[in-house]
Design an enzyme around this catalytic site. Structure first.
Site, mmCIF file in Angstrom:
data_model
loop_
_atom_site.group_PDB
_atom_site.id
_atom_site.type_symbol
_atom_site.label_atom_id
_atom_site.label_comp_id
_atom_site.label_asym_id
_atom_site.label_seq_id
_atom_site.Cartn_x
_atom_site.Cartn_y
_atom_site.Cartn_z
ATOM 1 C CG HIS A 45 -9.794 -5.687 0.506
ATOM 2 N ND1 HIS A 45 -10.085 -6.808 1.248
ATOM 3 C CD2 HIS A 45 -8.487 -5.429 0.719
ATOM 4 C CE1 HIS A 45 -8.995 -7.200 1.894
ATOM 5 N NE2 HIS A 45 -8.002 -6.382 1.588
ATOM 6 C CD GLU B 84 -2.936 -1.128 2.337
ATOM 7 O OE1 GLU B 84 -2.861 -0.227 3.178
ATOM 8 O OE2 GLU B 84 -3.815 -2.009 2.355
ATOM 9 C CD GLU C 215 -4.559 -7.867 1.733
ATOM 10 O OE1 GLU C 215 -5.440 -7.137 2.244
ATOM 11 O OE2 GLU C 215 -3.352 -7.631 1.818
ATOM 12 C CG ASP D 14 -12.761 -8.652 1.540
ATOM 13 O OD1 ASP D 14 -12.678 -7.717 0.718
ATOM 14 O OD2 ASP D 14 -12.335 -8.549 2.708
ATOM 15 C CG ASN E 94 -0.542 -7.034 -1.457
ATOM 16 O OD1 ASN E 94 -1.079 -7.696 -2.344
ATOM 17 N ND2 ASN E 94 -1.079 -6.887 -0.248
HETATM 18 C C1 XIL Z 1 -6.249 -6.236 8.357
HETATM 19 C C2 XIL Z 1 -6.573 -7.410 9.264
HETATM 20 O O1 XIL Z 1 -7.486 -8.260 8.592
HETATM 21 C C3 XIL Z 1 -7.160 -6.910 10.560
HETATM 22 O O2 XIL Z 1 -7.296 -7.985 11.488
HETATM 23 C C4 XIL Z 1 -6.276 -5.824 11.170
HETATM 24 O O3 XIL Z 1 -6.908 -5.284 12.312
HETATM 25 C C5 XIL Z 1 -5.982 -4.724 10.174
HETATM 26 O O4 XIL Z 1 -5.421 -5.291 9.009
HETATM 27 N N1 XIL Z 1 -4.998 -4.587 3.697
HETATM 28 C C6 XIL Z 1 -3.988 -5.404 4.141
HETATM 29 C C7 XIL Z 1 -4.207 -6.284 5.328
HETATM 30 O O5 XIL Z 1 -2.935 -5.483 3.497
HETATM 31 O O6 XIL Z 1 -3.040 -6.462 6.089
HETATM 32 C C8 XIL Z 1 -5.305 -5.751 6.203
HETATM 33 O O7 XIL Z 1 -5.563 -6.719 7.225
HETATM 34 C C9 XIL Z 1 -6.545 -5.466 5.390
HETATM 35 C C10 XIL Z 1 -6.269 -4.409 4.357
#
Ligand code: XIL
Length: 302
Positions: free
Chosen positions: A206, A127, A235, A237, A169
């Site tokens: 996401h 990020e 990641e 969802d 990422n």
């Molecule tokens: C999130 C976790 O799922 C949570 O448990 C934590 O509180 C915060 O981080 N992008 C990412 C992940 O790269 O590491 C994040 O994970 C979600 C967003």
């Protein structure tokens, strides 16, 4: 295949999930994990605040538990994440300039060395780009150590673990027409041109009403792959429920399979109740561990 992992493997891919290590004592959770998945990502346990709570004092206990579980069950491990502007230990707050740069590189070196040989792919940097229309870097404490901080991190990671694929990422880099996507693309193209050791790009994916699954997602994956890097969905969802959610999950799966260098898909949790999202039902299993329509759509697409 009859499971996500086995079906993905038949396509030369993996199917993974984020794992919260403290849930490895939940039998429903572990039952689904061991049955369906052949790649795991530590949801929090390999982040900077978890692994280096005090400067140069490392704690790998939770991350090591996940690696042990993976190895005992024939799963591989994505490392997440060596450097990120979030979930940094408090002590980094008093550092800047060359002191922060030194601490940052030491962190990359120590963590990647500890896990050398055990990681399929590392999210070396997470990020680092701004949201919005600039296509520029995010103004973080790490960015303030110099614009070359990302390539310095990749070089340190390569030296520490030459066998791991090294990934950049990010989120909101799925829609080809977005400035953030173009910013990351230009960085990767520049890294490849100059021999900076980058092997892969992770698309967090996401998806929600503000950044839905884009119809040009496959184009984005193809264009990055054409730079000479692997692409991974890291990641996933998807907000929503029922058939519309299932359709998007199926589309993501087909898009990955259509791109030869798309290595695999990781969802960010197992059951809806495991999601980091405060509300909603964004995952493949309901709170009781039952397969959702979205699960069937993914399995049928594999
Ligand atoms: C999130 C976790 O799922 C949570 O448990 C934590 O509180 C915060 O981080 N992008 C990412 C992940 O790269 O590491 C994040 O994970 C979600 C967003």
């Amino acid at each position: 295949g009859t499971t996500l992992g086995a079906s993905a493997a038949e396509q030369g891919r993996y199917f993974g999930t984020a794992v919260a290590v403290n849930k490895l004592s939940d039998s429903t959770y572990v039952g689904i994990l061991n049955r369906e998945f052949n790649m795991v990502t530590a949801e929090n346990e390999m982040k900077w605040d978890a692994t280096e709570p005090s400067r140069n004092q490392f704690n790998f206990s939770a991350g090591d538990r996940l690696v042990a579980h993976a190895q005992a069950n024939g799963m591989r491990v994505r490392g997440h994440a060596l450097l990120w502007h979030q979930q940094q230990p408090g002590w980094t707050g008093s550092l800047s300039g060359s002191a922060l740069r030194e601490a940052m590189i030491n962190h990359v070196t120590q963590v990647a060395t500890h896990y050398r040989g055990k990681i399929h792919s590392w999210d070396v940097v997470n990020e680092a780009f701004d949201d919005g229309n600039s296509g520029a870097r995010r103004n973080s404490n790490l960015q303030q150590t110099g614009n070359d901080w990302i390539e310095a991190a990749f070089r340190a990671a390569r030296a520490a673990d030459p066998g791991a694929k090294l990934c950049y990422n990010d989120y909101n880099t799925d829609n080809w027409s977005w400035a953030k996507t173009q910013g990351v693309y230009n960085m990767v193209r520049d890294f490849k041109a100059r021999g900076v050791p980058i092997d892969c790009v992770g698309f967090q994916s996401h998806f929600n009403s503000g950044s839905p699954y884009p119809s040009n997602y496959r184009t984005t994956l193809q264009n990055f792959a054409a730079l000479g890097v692997d692409v991974q969905i890291t990641e996933l969802d998807i907000e929503g429920s029922g058939s519309s959610q299932a359709t998007s999950y199926g589309n993501v799966t087909r898009d990955c399979l259509a791109v030869a260098r798309c290595n695999g898909i990781t969802v960010w949790g197992i059951r809806d109740t495991d999601s980091w999202r405060a509300s909603g039902t964004p995952l493949l299993f309901d709170g009781s561990g039952n397969k959702k329509q979205a699960y069937t759509a993914v399995l049928n697409a594999l």
